[in-house]
Design a protein around this motif. Sequence first.
Motif, PDB file in Angstrom:
ATOM      1  N   TRP A  28       0.951  -1.119   0.059  1.00 34.96           N
ATOM      2  CA  TRP A  28      -0.057  -0.135   0.199  1.00 34.96           C
ATOM      3  C   TRP A  28       0.837   1.319  -0.183  1.00 34.96           C
ATOM      4  O   TRP A  28       0.671   2.327  -0.742  1.00 34.96           O
ATOM      5  CB  TRP A  28      -0.806  -0.032   1.328  1.00 34.96           C
ATOM      6  CG  TRP A  28      -1.791   0.994   1.254  1.00 34.96           C
ATOM      7  CD1 TRP A  28      -3.060   1.449   0.751  1.00 34.96           C
ATOM      8  CD2 TRP A  28      -1.539   2.450   2.124  1.00 34.96           C
ATOM      9  NE1 TRP A  28      -3.233   2.762   1.029  1.00 34.96           N
ATOM     10  CE2 TRP A  28      -2.345   3.143   1.598  1.00 34.96           C
ATOM     11  CE3 TRP A  28      -0.544   2.869   2.666  1.00 34.96           C
ATOM     12  CZ2 TRP A  28      -2.745   4.453   2.317  1.00 34.96           C
ATOM     13  CZ3 TRP A  28      -0.493   4.215   3.363  1.00 34.96           C
ATOM     14  CH2 TRP A  28      -1.649   4.960   3.132  1.00 34.96           C
ATOM     15  N   THR A  29       1.783   1.278   0.672  1.00 38.29           N
ATOM     16  CA  THR A  29       2.861   2.479   0.962  1.00 38.29           C
ATOM     17  C   THR A  29       3.516   2.634  -0.444  1.00 38.29           C
ATOM     18  O   THR A  29       3.497   3.901  -0.635  1.00 38.29           O
ATOM     19  CB  THR A  29       3.842   2.219   1.937  1.00 38.29           C
ATOM     20  OG1 THR A  29       3.178   2.033   3.063  1.00 38.29           O
ATOM     21  CG2 THR A  29       4.903   3.252   2.129  1.00 38.29           C
ATOM     22  N   TRP A  30       3.834   1.316  -1.100  1.00 33.29           N
ATOM     23  CA  TRP A  30       4.451   1.640  -2.397  1.00 33.29           C
ATOM     24  C   TRP A  30       3.474   2.301  -3.289  1.00 33.29           C
ATOM     25  O   TRP A  30       3.900   3.026  -4.285  1.00 33.29           O
ATOM     26  CB  TRP A  30       5.117   0.245  -3.090  1.00 33.29           C
ATOM     27  CG  TRP A  30       5.518   0.288  -4.321  1.00 33.29           C
ATOM     28  CD1 TRP A  30       5.112  -0.088  -5.436  1.00 33.29           C
ATOM     29  CD2 TRP A  30       6.784   1.145  -4.679  1.00 33.29           C
ATOM     30  NE1 TRP A  30       6.002   0.254  -6.576  1.00 33.29           N
ATOM     31  CE2 TRP A  30       7.106   1.117  -6.219  1.00 33.29           C
ATOM     32  CE3 TRP A  30       7.835   1.702  -4.048  1.00 33.29           C
ATOM     33  CZ2 TRP A  30       8.075   1.675  -6.876  1.00 33.29           C
ATOM     34  CZ3 TRP A  30       9.056   2.057  -4.712  1.00 33.29           C
ATOM     35  CH2 TRP A  30       8.877   2.097  -6.113  1.00 33.29           C
ATOM     36  N   PHE A  31       2.346   1.727  -3.481  1.00 30.96           N
ATOM     37  CA  PHE A  31       1.273   2.440  -4.284  1.00 30.96           C
ATOM     38  C   PHE A  31       1.234   3.715  -4.044  1.00 30.96           C
ATOM     39  O   PHE A  31       1.089   4.530  -4.799  1.00 30.96           O
ATOM     40  CB  PHE A  31      -0.231   1.708  -4.135  1.00 30.96           C
ATOM     41  CG  PHE A  31      -1.151   1.951  -4.973  1.00 30.96           C
ATOM     42  CD1 PHE A  31      -1.252   1.799  -6.268  1.00 30.96           C
ATOM     43  CD2 PHE A  31      -2.052   3.173  -4.477  1.00 30.96           C
ATOM     44  CE1 PHE A  31      -2.188   2.142  -6.883  1.00 30.96           C
ATOM     45  CE2 PHE A  31      -3.059   3.464  -5.368  1.00 30.96           C
ATOM     46  CZ  PHE A  31      -3.232   2.828  -6.342  1.00 30.96           C
ATOM     47  N   ALA A  32       0.924   4.217  -2.689  1.00 33.72           N
ATOM     48  CA  ALA A  32       0.813   5.737  -2.375  1.00 33.72           C
ATOM     49  C   ALA A  32       1.974   6.587  -2.692  1.00 33.72           C
ATOM     50  O   ALA A  32       1.677   7.687  -3.508  1.00 33.72           O
ATOM     51  CB  ALA A  32       0.447   5.697  -0.790  1.00 33.72           C
ATOM     52  N   VAL A  33       3.219   6.066  -2.750  1.00 38.89           N
ATOM     53  CA  VAL A  33       4.235   6.775  -2.980  1.00 38.89           C
ATOM     54  C   VAL A  33       4.574   7.060  -4.539  1.00 38.89           C
ATOM     55  O   VAL A  33       4.956   8.013  -4.913  1.00 38.89           O
ATOM     56  CB  VAL A  33       5.712   6.195  -2.146  1.00 38.89           C
ATOM     57  CG1 VAL A  33       6.809   6.763  -2.881  1.00 38.89           C
ATOM     58  CG2 VAL A  33       5.626   6.289  -0.828  1.00 38.89           C
ATOM     59  N   ARG A  34       4.243   5.829  -4.881  1.00 42.29           N
ATOM     60  CA  ARG A  34       4.416   5.785  -6.541  1.00 42.29           C
ATOM     61  C   ARG A  34       3.416   6.726  -7.302  1.00 42.29           C
ATOM     62  O   ARG A  34       3.868   7.239  -8.388  1.00 42.29           O
ATOM     63  CB  ARG A  34       4.214   4.307  -7.181  1.00 42.29           C
ATOM     64  CG  ARG A  34       4.680   4.173  -8.545  1.00 42.29           C
ATOM     65  CD  ARG A  34       4.823   2.726  -8.886  1.00 42.29           C
ATOM     66  NE  ARG A  34       4.873   2.707 -10.349  1.00 42.29           N
ATOM     67  CZ  ARG A  34       3.870   2.365 -11.367  1.00 42.29           C
ATOM     68  NH1 ARG A  34       2.709   1.935 -10.691  1.00 42.29           N
ATOM     69  NH2 ARG A  34       4.090   2.144 -12.330  1.00 42.29           N
ATOM     70  N   GLY A  35       2.042   6.666  -6.972  1.00 42.97           N
ATOM     71  CA  GLY A  35       1.240   7.502  -7.275  1.00 42.97           C
ATOM     72  C   GLY A  35       1.642   8.983  -7.180  1.00 42.97           C
ATOM     73  O   GLY A  35       1.130   9.811  -8.054  1.00 42.97           O
ATOM     74  N   ARG A  36       2.413   9.400  -6.197  1.00 39.87           N
ATOM     75  CA  ARG A  36       2.777  10.620  -5.890  1.00 39.87           C
ATOM     76  C   ARG A  36       4.073  11.244  -6.800  1.00 39.87           C
ATOM     77  O   ARG A  36       4.105  12.396  -7.173  1.00 39.87           O
ATOM     78  CB  ARG A  36       3.094  11.058  -4.575  1.00 39.87           C
ATOM     79  CG  ARG A  36       2.000  10.804  -3.970  1.00 39.87           C
ATOM     80  CD  ARG A  36       1.541  11.854  -2.837  1.00 39.87           C
ATOM     81  NE  ARG A  36       0.524  11.789  -2.019  1.00 39.87           N
ATOM     82  CZ  ARG A  36      -0.569  12.346  -2.023  1.00 39.87           C
ATOM     83  NH1 ARG A  36      -0.529  13.453  -2.742  1.00 39.87           N
ATOM     84  NH2 ARG A  36      -1.547  12.085  -1.130  1.00 39.87           N
ATOM     85  N   ARG A  37       4.927  10.298  -7.257  1.00 38.93           N
ATOM     86  CA  ARG A  37       6.086  10.396  -8.375  1.00 38.93           C
ATOM     87  C   ARG A  37       5.607  10.134  -9.485  1.00 38.93           C
ATOM     88  O   ARG A  37       5.525   8.901  -9.927  1.00 38.93           O
ATOM     89  CB  ARG A  37       7.205   9.640  -7.464  1.00 38.93           C
ATOM     90  CG  ARG A  37       7.477  10.179  -6.170  1.00 38.93           C
ATOM     91  CD  ARG A  37       8.668   9.340  -5.526  1.00 38.93           C
ATOM     92  NE  ARG A  37       9.624   8.877  -6.320  1.00 38.93           N
ATOM     93  CZ  ARG A  37      10.468   7.893  -6.254  1.00 38.93           C
ATOM     94  NH1 ARG A  37      10.007   6.982  -5.357  1.00 38.93           N
ATOM     95  NH2 ARG A  37      11.235   7.734  -7.358  1.00 38.93           N
ATOM     96  N   ALA A  38       5.532  11.059 -10.392  1.00 38.32           N
ATOM     97  CA  ALA A  38       5.341  10.843 -11.661  1.00 38.32           C
ATOM     98  C   ALA A  38       6.711  10.093 -12.260  1.00 38.32           C
ATOM     99  O   ALA A  38       7.942  10.496 -11.964  1.00 38.32           O
ATOM    100  CB  ALA A  38       5.199  12.226 -12.510  1.00 38.32           C
ATOM    101  N   GLY A  39       6.371   9.164 -13.139  1.00 39.82           N
ATOM    102  CA  GLY A  39       7.407   8.476 -13.959  1.00 39.82           C
ATOM    103  C   GLY A  39       8.220   7.376 -12.933  1.00 39.82           C
ATOM    104  O   GLY A  39       9.060   7.006 -13.175  1.00 39.82           O
TER     105      GLY A  39
END
Length: 129
Positions: free
Chosen positions: A82-93
């Motif tokens: 879940w954390t990876w999904f949340a962080v990845r969603g905030r960082r384009a690319g």
Amino acid sequence: MTTVWRTRLILAAPFLGMLALAVYSPTDDGPTICPFALITGSACPGCGMTRAVGYLARGDLGMALKYHPLALLVAAQAMAGWTWFAVRGRRAGAAPISNRITSAILVGTAVSLVVVWLLRMAAGTLPPV
């Protein structure tokens, strides 16, 4: 459904799930929904996990581990995903986790579940179904 709403639901799901498990306590005398347990009359490798996570949500580590010794591992993996999904969603690319790593985690978890299940079966400590 738009991508924004899907993302919001994914981000909210762990909080809603933990709230539900903190309020509603799955019990041993409740209905069995596990297909393996319904067919065989024996607990499957994942049986007890919902009750274990429910006890984790209420802060009772001892009961959580009684119902499933791998509850902490699965909870940690869910939080990491879940954390990876949340962080990845905030960082384009941002690059996704590689399939090799994901497969290794999934296979390792499956093997762990089966090994613990066999040990619990031999010891007679499977949870009631």
